[in-house]
Design a protein around this motif. Sequence first.
Motif, short mmCIF file in Angstrom:
data_model
loop_
_atom_site.label_atom_id
_atom_site.label_comp_id
_atom_site.label_asym_id
_atom_site.label_seq_id
_atom_site.Cartn_x
_atom_site.Cartn_y
_atom_site.Cartn_z
N CYS A 12 44.86 41.54 38.29
CA CYS A 12 44.67 41.06 39.75
C CYS A 12 45.18 42.49 40.62
N THR A 16 42.24 44.03 43.23
CA THR A 16 42.43 43.96 44.51
C THR A 16 43.00 45.30 45.25
N SER A 108 40.58 39.43 48.62
CA SER A 108 41.11 39.39 47.19
C SER A 108 40.51 38.34 46.39
N ILE A 112 39.04 38.98 42.81
CA ILE A 112 39.52 38.14 41.54
C ILE A 112 38.55 37.47 40.94
N LEU A 116 37.44 38.19 37.38
CA LEU A 116 37.50 37.25 36.18
C LEU A 116 36.31 37.16 35.25
N PHE A 159 44.70 31.42 36.30
CA PHE A 159 43.66 31.94 37.20
C PHE A 159 43.66 30.80 38.25
N VAL A 162 46.37 31.51 40.97
CA VAL A 162 45.97 32.90 41.59
C VAL A 162 44.89 32.85 42.44
N LEU A 163 43.95 32.20 42.14
CA LEU A 163 42.60 32.19 42.96
C LEU A 163 42.93 31.19 44.22
N SER A 166 44.89 33.38 46.31
CA SER A 166 44.31 34.57 47.12
C SER A 166 43.35 34.05 48.18
#
Length: 490
Positions: A12, A16, A108, A112, A116, A159, A162-163, A166
């Motif tokens: 990540c 980014t 971002s 990402i 991924l 993920f 995190v997604l 972001s």
Amino acid sequence: MIIQFIHLILLCYGVTDLAGTAAGMPHLAAAIWLFLSMLILWWWLPAYTDFQIRNSHVPRFFKAYNTFCLIIVGWITVFFATVDPLSSLNADSCANPPNCILQEKSLSFGAIVLGLILYLIFLRAFMCSLYAMLKPILTEDQTESDFFRARLTVPIIFFPPVLLWSLLEDIGMDSGMSLLAEIKSLALAPLFLIGLYLLAPKLFNWAWRTEDAKPELCERIKSLSDRAKTKIAGVKVWNTFKEPLPNAAVSGLLSSFRYVFATDYLLEIFSPEEVETIVAHELGHFKLGHVVTYLLYSIDAILLAILIKSCAIIYFPYFYVHSTLTYCLEIVLFIPAFFITFTAMTRYCERQADAFAVAVTSREYFALALTLLESLLGSESNRFPDWLRTHPRTSERINNVKNNEVLEISSLIRSAKVLRYSLLIMAIALVLLLAKPASIVFNWSNLYNAAQAGNCGLVTNLCNSLPEWLKEHPFVLEQKDKVAAENKTD
């Protein structure tokens, strides 16, 4: 388990924060990267796998897996650094990023997602090769698909949050200043983390393909939860995809959504009494408030990161200009500092949970469970020092269970509260320290927007309202020059 997330965290950061930092000739770099990727996947990797199999070399699983994952992450980071594939989406980025005092981040979420996709493509190829090399020591009924699906459990857990985070950051980037967006997102961080803890059982059910446990096991575990005074909603069997993984977990902030998870292998190998002691350890984390402790620690880490970034850009602007150096320092300094302090806290919490398990179940059965666990997992590697481990060594835990006095649960609760209140006080102190830098960056945001709009009068008024020592700051001068240049053009 946190060690398994390190390479994903680095991924990540790479896609980014390091995107475009070495993008001299992006089209040529993309062609070279794609050509070398095809060589790696269709020539080098099969040749390397065949060589290992012909020589009857069976690699150590964790060493080979971690090495492969780091190679994948490094290679994807090279792609983003040299090609910057999503640069066109950041239309408002400054013309010369390395010299821009407040560099805007790339979007971002898109970075990402693309990272991924590339990660999964490479992971599939590398894990097929690793499966072929490890075939002699794997269980006979574990297929290649099972092996790959087992590797996906960590990305599935990692993920989605995190997604989502972001995406929230990108939506909040209405000012064009990434630092202000980070400060704005700070207010959402506690709510986001609480929501993540609430939804964790759903995420685990998806990642582990869980099933409801048998009624006898449910009754036994619910009786244990009553003794531990920690309510649960049910018990789930955790699918390990035919891997010998003896583990258990408890997840869910609210009791109506809190579940005990136990792997199928654990239930098969350990006796019911031993399973009870292991589950009691997991329940201890909730009874002693360790989930809230981890939440407070995460908030402290976010506050500290924002404070350091804000102060760096205010007081050391010429150092902060070199964005690549700044991001590298974050990876080299901040991430290790996070893991060193976090693992020290988790080891303390693990010892407390062990003591709680002894207090509500049986010292003898818990010692037997830990001894069996040690025999199944084998000798622990000395490659990592003890101060980097999330858990104490199993041998140390066995010795503590056998020889330490049985502590009162009330005593354990008091000790846990001391740590929790200390983290809360630290959070309050960081908020107070952050007040002045945050207000400065907020004023800079208004100045930035006024300069972008070419409003010379507003820029002048905002500059005059700043303290004297800030009027000569490079960022302020940059906005003045921008408006002056636009007025000359007009």
